[in-house]
Design a protein around this motif. Structure first.
Motif, PDB file in Angstrom:
ATOM      1  N   ILE A 199       0.757  -1.194   0.072  1.00 37.41           N
ATOM      2  CA  ILE A 199       0.046   0.025   0.104  1.00 37.41           C
ATOM      3  C   ILE A 199       0.862   1.429   0.080  1.00 37.41           C
ATOM      4  N   LYS A 200       1.969   1.086  -0.652  1.00 32.96           N
ATOM      5  CA  LYS A 200       2.966   2.303  -0.706  1.00 32.96           C
ATOM      6  C   LYS A 200       2.188   3.548  -1.707  1.00 32.96           C
ATOM      7  N   ALA A 201       1.999   4.795  -1.279  1.00 34.89           N
ATOM      8  CA  ALA A 201       1.462   5.641  -2.031  1.00 34.89           C
ATOM      9  C   ALA A 201       2.092   7.086  -1.592  1.00 34.89           C
ATOM     10  N   ASN A 202       1.975   7.982  -2.386  1.00 36.94           N
ATOM     11  CA  ASN A 202       2.453   9.108  -2.035  1.00 36.94           C
ATOM     12  C   ASN A 202       1.388  10.219  -1.640  1.00 36.94           C
ATOM     13  N   PRO A 203       1.357  10.454  -0.374  1.00 36.86           N
ATOM     14  CA  PRO A 203       0.219  11.466   0.075  1.00 36.86           C
ATOM     15  C   PRO A 203       0.130  12.767  -0.573  1.00 36.86           C
ATOM     16  N   ARG A 204       1.286  13.393  -0.808  1.00 42.46           N
ATOM     17  CA  ARG A 204       1.279  14.693  -1.377  1.00 42.46           C
ATOM     18  C   ARG A 204       1.049  14.886  -2.764  1.00 42.46           C
ATOM     19  N   GLU A 205       1.316  13.392  -3.377  1.00 41.18           N
ATOM     20  CA  GLU A 205       0.676  13.545  -4.841  1.00 41.18           C
ATOM     21  C   GLU A 205      -0.844  13.596  -4.814  1.00 41.18           C
ATOM     22  N   PHE A 206      -1.679  13.241  -3.981  1.00 41.53           N
ATOM     23  CA  PHE A 206      -2.959  13.042  -3.707  1.00 41.53           C
ATOM     24  C   PHE A 206      -3.324  14.483  -3.406  1.00 41.53           C
ATOM     25  N   ALA A 207      -2.828  15.085  -2.403  1.00 43.44           N
ATOM     26  CA  ALA A 207      -3.089  16.415  -2.270  1.00 43.44           C
ATOM     27  C   ALA A 207      -3.069  17.279  -3.430  1.00 43.44           C
ATOM     28  N   GLU A 208      -1.788  17.171  -4.190  1.00 39.75           N
ATOM     29  CA  GLU A 208      -1.570  17.952  -5.408  1.00 39.75           C
ATOM     30  C   GLU A 208      -2.702  17.891  -6.249  1.00 39.75           C
ATOM     31  N   LYS A 209      -3.244  16.549  -6.732  1.00 38.74           N
ATOM     32  CA  LYS A 209      -4.274  16.282  -7.555  1.00 38.74           C
ATOM     33  C   LYS A 209      -5.404  17.016  -7.156  1.00 38.74           C
ATOM     34  N   VAL A 210      -5.850  16.720  -5.813  1.00 44.50           N
ATOM     35  CA  VAL A 210      -6.960  17.227  -5.228  1.00 44.50           C
ATOM     36  C   VAL A 210      -7.240  18.876  -5.642  1.00 44.50           C
ATOM     37  N   SER A 211      -6.245  19.441  -5.239  1.00 39.99           N
ATOM     38  CA  SER A 211      -6.116  20.940  -5.197  1.00 39.99           C
ATOM     39  C   SER A 211      -5.861  21.291  -6.681  1.00 39.99           C
ATOM     40  N   ARG A 212      -5.333  20.651  -7.485  1.00 38.07           N
ATOM     41  CA  ARG A 212      -5.105  21.269  -9.009  1.00 38.07           C
ATOM     42  C   ARG A 212      -6.460  20.876  -9.879  1.00 38.07           C
ATOM     43  N   LEU A 213      -7.340  19.951  -9.251  1.00 33.05           N
ATOM     44  CA  LEU A 213      -8.528  19.800  -9.869  1.00 33.05           C
ATOM     45  C   LEU A 213      -9.633  20.625  -9.314  1.00 33.05           C
ATOM     46  N   ARG A 214      -9.363  21.513  -8.059  1.00 33.98           N
ATOM     47  CA  ARG A 214     -10.032  22.346  -7.278  1.00 33.98           C
ATOM     48  C   ARG A 214     -11.567  21.382  -6.691  1.00 33.98           C
ATOM     49  N   LEU A 215     -11.095  20.351  -6.243  1.00 30.91           N
ATOM     50  CA  LEU A 215     -12.200  19.318  -5.849  1.00 30.91           C
ATOM     51  C   LEU A 215     -12.278  19.884  -4.418  1.00 30.91           C
ATOM     52  N   ALA A 216     -11.394  20.077  -3.561  1.00 32.97           N
ATOM     53  CA  ALA A 216     -11.589  20.542  -2.289  1.00 32.97           C
ATOM     54  C   ALA A 216     -10.074  20.846  -1.665  1.00 32.97           C
ATOM     55  N   ALA A 217     -10.129  21.563  -0.533  1.00 32.82           N
ATOM     56  CA  ALA A 217      -8.548  21.671   0.070  1.00 32.82           C
ATOM     57  C   ALA A 217      -8.249  20.490   0.253  1.00 32.82           C
ATOM     58  N   ALA A 218      -6.969  20.078   0.552  1.00 34.07           N
ATOM     59  CA  ALA A 218      -6.315  18.830   0.633  1.00 34.07           C
ATOM     60  C   ALA A 218      -5.146  19.008   1.545  1.00 34.07           C
ATOM     61  N   GLN A 219      -4.740  18.304   2.548  1.00 31.96           N
ATOM     62  CA  GLN A 219      -3.744  18.306   3.355  1.00 31.96           C
ATOM     63  C   GLN A 219      -3.130  16.949   3.801  1.00 31.96           C
ATOM     64  N   THR A 220      -2.040  16.785   3.803  1.00 30.69           N
ATOM     65  CA  THR A 220      -1.484  15.515   4.404  1.00 30.69           C
ATOM     66  C   THR A 220      -0.955  15.833   5.765  1.00 30.69           C
ATOM     67  N   MET A 221      -1.101  14.714   6.687  1.00 28.43           N
ATOM     68  CA  MET A 221      -0.762  14.551   8.013  1.00 28.43           C
ATOM     69  C   MET A 221       0.197  13.652   8.268  1.00 28.43           C
ATOM     70  N   ALA A 222       1.466  14.199   8.934  1.00 31.48           N
ATOM     71  CA  ALA A 222       2.360  13.089   9.199  1.00 31.48           C
ATOM     72  C   ALA A 222       1.760  12.384  10.506  1.00 31.48           C
ATOM     73  N   PRO A 223       2.034  11.285  10.770  1.00 34.86           N
ATOM     74  CA  PRO A 223       1.675  10.795  12.128  1.00 34.86           C
ATOM     75  C   PRO A 223       2.007  11.432  13.121  1.00 34.86           C
ATOM     76  N   GLY A 224       1.159  11.919  14.065  1.00 32.42           N
ATOM     77  CA  GLY A 224       1.267  12.498  15.318  1.00 32.42           C
ATOM     78  C   GLY A 224       0.924  14.118  15.001  1.00 32.42           C
ATOM     79  N   ALA A 225       0.628  14.380  13.874  1.00 32.07           N
ATOM     80  CA  ALA A 225       0.292  15.781  13.476  1.00 32.07           C
ATOM     81  C   ALA A 225      -1.171  15.972  14.001  1.00 32.07           C
ATOM     82  N   GLU A 226      -1.607  17.412  14.306  1.00 32.78           N
ATOM     83  CA  GLU A 226      -2.770  17.554  14.814  1.00 32.78           C
ATOM     84  C   GLU A 226      -3.381  19.080  14.481  1.00 32.78           C
ATOM     85  N   PHE A 227      -4.521  19.171  14.325  1.00 30.45           N
ATOM     86  CA  PHE A 227      -5.125  20.421  14.007  1.00 30.45           C
ATOM     87  C   PHE A 227      -6.511  20.731  14.548  1.00 30.45           C
TER      88      PHE A 227
END
Ligand code: NI
Ligand code: MN
Length: 229
Positions: A199-227
């Motif tokens: 299940i290797k995948a690049n989360p930044r690529e996901f966020a980039e594609k979502v943003s480029r297509l203007r589908l939603a805001a997108a954000q990657t979270m490193a384990p331990g990150a919080e908002f």
């Protein structure tokens, strides 16, 4: 104000008024885990999307220690209840109100066995959750393939969508991007990647594609990150 913390894989900590919750708390044996099960002492709710080990994780141990109530589909809830734990055994399509807000179980295309002593038993069906806290809805997809059912979630006006991107067992990155197009949340966050070789995948690529297509805001979270949201 509500809080969301990523714990690695599909595990999240969710906090709001009247709720300190874990979703799919796979911590022990999770190479990506940002916490240990002993770190949690005041969890009042645990959400389990399905019976696979990488989602049930440490749920029973934490629920026993904290007296937490476990939300999951009715059949799997029956198994947790047989261990003496408190459960809310709802089912797909059902929504109910609780002190912290509402919970709705939504479809996920995936398996849901009860795994015990190397045996697999019927555990109902896998689900996703739409959890409303502080008036905002968090959708945790669980493990699922891309499905048209997700189009129905557009009407829920989801604030945050947590979506698997790792492929093999679930949708892959590009299908997860298509899922964002169906759901149209305010914010999309990837999960269920990199924990295992398949299940290797690049989360930044996901966020980039979502943003480029203007589908939603997108954000990657490193384990331990919080908002806060
Ligand atoms: Ni699974
Ligand atoms: Mn999984």
């Amino acid at each position: 104000m509500a809080k969301l913390r990523y714990l690695g894989h599909s595990a999240f900590y969710l906090e709001g008024r009247e709720i300190k919750a874990l979703i799919d708390p796979f911590l022990t044996g999770n190479s990506m885990a940002a916490a240990k099960q002993e770190d949690f002492n005041d969890i009042n709710y645990i959400f389990i999307t399905h019976g696979h080990r990488d989602h049930i994780g440490d749920a029973a141990a934490i629920a026993e220690r904290c007296g937490s109530t476990i939300f999951t589909c009715n059949e799997l809830a029956g198994w947790f209840a047989s261990l003496g734990l408190k459960t809310e055994g709802m089912h797909i399509g059902g929504r109910a109100a609780f002190p912290f807000g509402t919970v709705k179980l939504v479809p996920a295309w995936h398996g849901c066995p009860v795994q015990e002593n190397g045996e697999l038993r019927y555990g109902g069906v896998a689900c996703g959750f739409v959890i409303e806290i502080e008036g905002k809805k968090v959708y945790h997809a669980g493990d699922t393939g891309l499905t048209m059912e997700m189009k129905l979630l557009e009407d829920e006006k989801v604030e945050i969508a947590l979506l698997p991107i790792g492929g093999y067992y679930t949708m892959d990155l590009d299908d997860a991007v298509r899922a964002v197009g169906l759901i149209r949340p305010r914010l999309a966050i990837p999960m269920h990647y990199d924990t295992f070789p398949v299940i290797k995948a690049n989360p930044r690529e996901f966020a980039e594609k979502v943003s480029r297509l203007r589908l939603a805001a997108a954000q990657t979270m490193a384990p331990g990150a919080e908002f806060a949201f």
